[in-house]
Design a protein around this motif. Sequence first.
Motif, PDB file in Angstrom:
ATOM      1  N   UNK A  52       0.837  -1.202   0.000  1.00 48.33           N
ATOM      2  CA  UNK A  52       0.000   0.000   0.000  1.00 48.33           C
ATOM      3  C   UNK A  52       0.873   1.253   0.000  1.00 48.33           C
ATOM      4  N   UNK A  53       1.904   1.270   0.821  1.00 49.26           N
ATOM      5  CA  UNK A  53       2.813   2.425   0.878  1.00 49.26           C
ATOM      6  C   UNK A  53       3.445   2.686  -0.479  1.00 49.26           C
ATOM      7  N   UNK A  54       3.940   1.625  -1.101  1.00 52.61           N
ATOM      8  CA  UNK A  54       4.616   1.770  -2.388  1.00 52.61           C
ATOM      9  C   UNK A  54       3.649   2.248  -3.472  1.00 52.61           C
ATOM     10  N   UNK A  55       2.462   1.681  -3.503  1.00 51.14           N
ATOM     11  CA  UNK A  55       1.491   2.057  -4.530  1.00 51.14           C
ATOM     12  C   UNK A  55       0.997   3.490  -4.346  1.00 51.14           C
ATOM     13  N   UNK A  56       0.873   3.918  -3.100  1.00 48.39           N
ATOM     14  CA  UNK A  56       0.502   5.309  -2.861  1.00 48.39           C
ATOM     15  C   UNK A  56       1.589   6.254  -3.365  1.00 48.39           C
ATOM     16  N   UNK A  57       2.835   5.918  -3.091  1.00 47.15           N
ATOM     17  CA  UNK A  57       3.936   6.770  -3.551  1.00 47.15           C
ATOM     18  C   UNK A  57       3.985   6.797  -5.080  1.00 47.15           C
ATOM     19  N   UNK A  58       3.781   5.644  -5.702  1.00 48.35           N
ATOM     20  CA  UNK A  58       3.775   5.589  -7.162  1.00 48.35           C
ATOM     21  C   UNK A  58       2.633   6.435  -7.739  1.00 48.35           C
ATOM     22  N   UNK A  59       1.535   6.530  -6.987  1.00 47.22           N
ATOM     23  CA  UNK A  59       0.408   7.351  -7.402  1.00 47.22           C
ATOM     24  C   UNK A  59       0.509   8.790  -6.955  1.00 47.22           C
ATOM     25  N   UNK A  60       1.687   9.154  -6.428  1.00 47.47           N
ATOM     26  CA  UNK A  60       1.988  10.522  -6.008  1.00 47.47           C
ATOM     27  C   UNK A  60       1.089  11.006  -4.872  1.00 47.47           C
ATOM     28  N   UNK A  61       0.771  10.070  -3.964  1.00 43.82           N
ATOM     29  CA  UNK A  61       0.055  10.417  -2.744  1.00 43.82           C
ATOM     30  C   UNK A  61       1.007  10.159  -1.578  1.00 43.82           C
ATOM     31  N   UNK A  62       1.202  11.139  -0.684  1.00 45.63           N
ATOM     32  CA  UNK A  62       2.124  10.946   0.439  1.00 45.63           C
ATOM     33  C   UNK A  62       1.738   9.721   1.276  1.00 45.63           C
ATOM     34  N   UNK A  63       2.709   8.839   1.486  1.00 44.00           N
ATOM     35  CA  UNK A  63       2.456   7.596   2.231  1.00 44.00           C
ATOM     36  C   UNK A  63       2.727   7.820   3.716  1.00 44.00           C
ATOM     37  N   UNK A  64       1.926   8.686   4.308  1.00 49.27           N
ATOM     38  CA  UNK A  64       2.074   8.936   5.742  1.00 49.27           C
ATOM     39  C   UNK A  64       1.521   7.746   6.521  1.00 49.27           C
ATOM     40  N   UNK A  65       2.090   7.497   7.674  1.00 45.37           N
ATOM     41  CA  UNK A  65       1.759   6.290   8.438  1.00 45.37           C
ATOM     42  C   UNK A  65       0.270   6.169   8.708  1.00 45.37           C
ATOM     43  N   UNK A  66      -0.353   7.261   9.137  1.00 50.84           N
ATOM     44  CA  UNK A  66      -1.779   7.186   9.477  1.00 50.84           C
ATOM     45  C   UNK A  66      -2.624   6.891   8.241  1.00 50.84           C
ATOM     46  N   UNK A  67      -2.262   7.488   7.111  1.00 53.06           N
ATOM     47  CA  UNK A  67      -3.004   7.258   5.880  1.00 53.06           C
ATOM     48  C   UNK A  67      -2.830   5.824   5.397  1.00 53.06           C
ATOM     49  N   UNK A  68      -1.607   5.334   5.489  1.00 57.33           N
ATOM     50  CA  UNK A  68      -1.325   3.949   5.074  1.00 57.33           C
ATOM     51  C   UNK A  68      -2.113   2.970   5.932  1.00 57.33           C
ATOM     52  N   UNK A  69      -2.122   3.183   7.241  1.00 56.44           N
ATOM     53  CA  UNK A  69      -2.821   2.259   8.125  1.00 56.44           C
ATOM     54  C   UNK A  69      -4.332   2.330   7.928  1.00 56.44           C
ATOM     55  N   UNK A  70      -4.843   3.513   7.608  1.00 60.26           N
ATOM     56  CA  UNK A  70      -6.267   3.635   7.283  1.00 60.26           C
ATOM     57  C   UNK A  70      -6.582   2.842   6.017  1.00 60.26           C
ATOM     58  N   UNK A  71      -5.705   2.960   5.018  1.00 58.11           N
ATOM     59  CA  UNK A  71      -5.894   2.214   3.775  1.00 58.11           C
ATOM     60  C   UNK A  71      -5.781   0.710   4.018  1.00 58.11           C
ATOM     61  N   UNK A  72      -4.887   0.316   4.917  1.00 51.06           N
ATOM     62  CA  UNK A  72      -4.737  -1.107   5.212  1.00 51.06           C
ATOM     63  C   UNK A  72      -5.994  -1.652   5.890  1.00 51.06           C
ATOM     64  N   UNK A  73      -6.536  -0.891   6.824  1.00 53.07           N
ATOM     65  CA  UNK A  73      -7.780  -1.328   7.474  1.00 53.07           C
ATOM     66  C   UNK A  73      -8.910  -1.424   6.456  1.00 53.07           C
ATOM     67  N   UNK A  74      -8.922  -0.506   5.497  1.00 55.82           N
ATOM     68  CA  UNK A  74      -9.928  -0.571   4.427  1.00 55.82           C
ATOM     69  C   UNK A  74      -9.712  -1.817   3.571  1.00 55.82           C
ATOM     70  N   UNK A  75      -8.456  -2.117   3.252  1.00 51.07           N
ATOM     71  CA  UNK A  75      -8.123  -3.336   2.513  1.00 51.07           C
ATOM     72  C   UNK A  75      -8.644  -4.566   3.236  1.00 51.07           C
ATOM     73  N   UNK A  76      -8.420  -4.636   4.547  1.00 55.03           N
ATOM     74  CA  UNK A  76      -8.874  -5.778   5.331  1.00 55.03           C
ATOM     75  C   UNK A  76     -10.392  -5.892   5.312  1.00 55.03           C
ATOM     76  N   UNK A  77     -11.082  -4.764   5.450  1.00 50.87           N
ATOM     77  CA  UNK A  77     -12.545  -4.781   5.448  1.00 50.87           C
ATOM     78  C   UNK A  77     -13.084  -5.233   4.092  1.00 50.87           C
ATOM     79  N   UNK A  78     -12.484  -4.723   3.023  1.00 52.51           N
ATOM     80  CA  UNK A  78     -12.907  -5.127   1.685  1.00 52.51           C
ATOM     81  C   UNK A  78     -12.652  -6.612   1.459  1.00 52.51           C
TER      82      UNK A  78
END
Length: 226
Positions: A52-78
């Motif tokens: 998730x961190x790498x893909x966010x950076x590749x998409x030019x979105x800052x991979x801040x820890x809180x954002x990454x962990x929010x995205x990870x929790x979303x990944x788990x829920x999905x």
Amino acid sequence: MIDLVALDMAGTTIDDHGSVYLALRRAVEETGAPVAAEDLQHWMGTDKIEAISALMRLGRVPAETTTVMTAYRRFRALLDEFYLESPPVALPGVRDALATLRDRGVRIALTTGFDDSVANALLESLGWKVGEGELLDAVVTTSQVKAGRPAPYLIHHAMELTGVDDVRRVLAAGDTIVDLQAACNAGAIAVGVETGALTREQLERHPHDYVLRSVAEIPELEEARV
């Protein structure tokens, strides 16, 4: 003769109907980062937080820890949602192949880019267990090692857990490029399988010993015969 097979889970031994790909893509895209198919495939098989961190950076979105962990929790829920809608199943011939290898004295380990909670839920849904008289000798997740693929640690920890000390007698198989890289980095027999998203031609572009149609063909290899 091999003493241990270390096999990836989703796409290699388990058909999850593409749920991991879809959940990972959607979770990252919801952060505002576009996800190219090639980038998604490159990071499949790795630790999912790292992916998730790498893909966010590749998409030019800052991979801040809180954002990454929010995205990870979303990944788990999905992923939970998708698995409820389309429960994972063993890929054709896999269970019989593993049973054949066990009968020959080969130890069976699963390795994965999932953490313990996701991997354990997957195994529970399939009814696969670890232990004496069970299908599996070990399961190694990213919760148990310092780094996931392409580092060799998942495979080496599987060797530790199963008491195998010669990496030349280990076969590691998976459906992604990082699976092959991890196998090579570990010094194991590197096997790609076509049951994931990549074709034989795509897998063969990378260092490998074999590319098979599926894990079901492993018992037919010379190294797997008694």
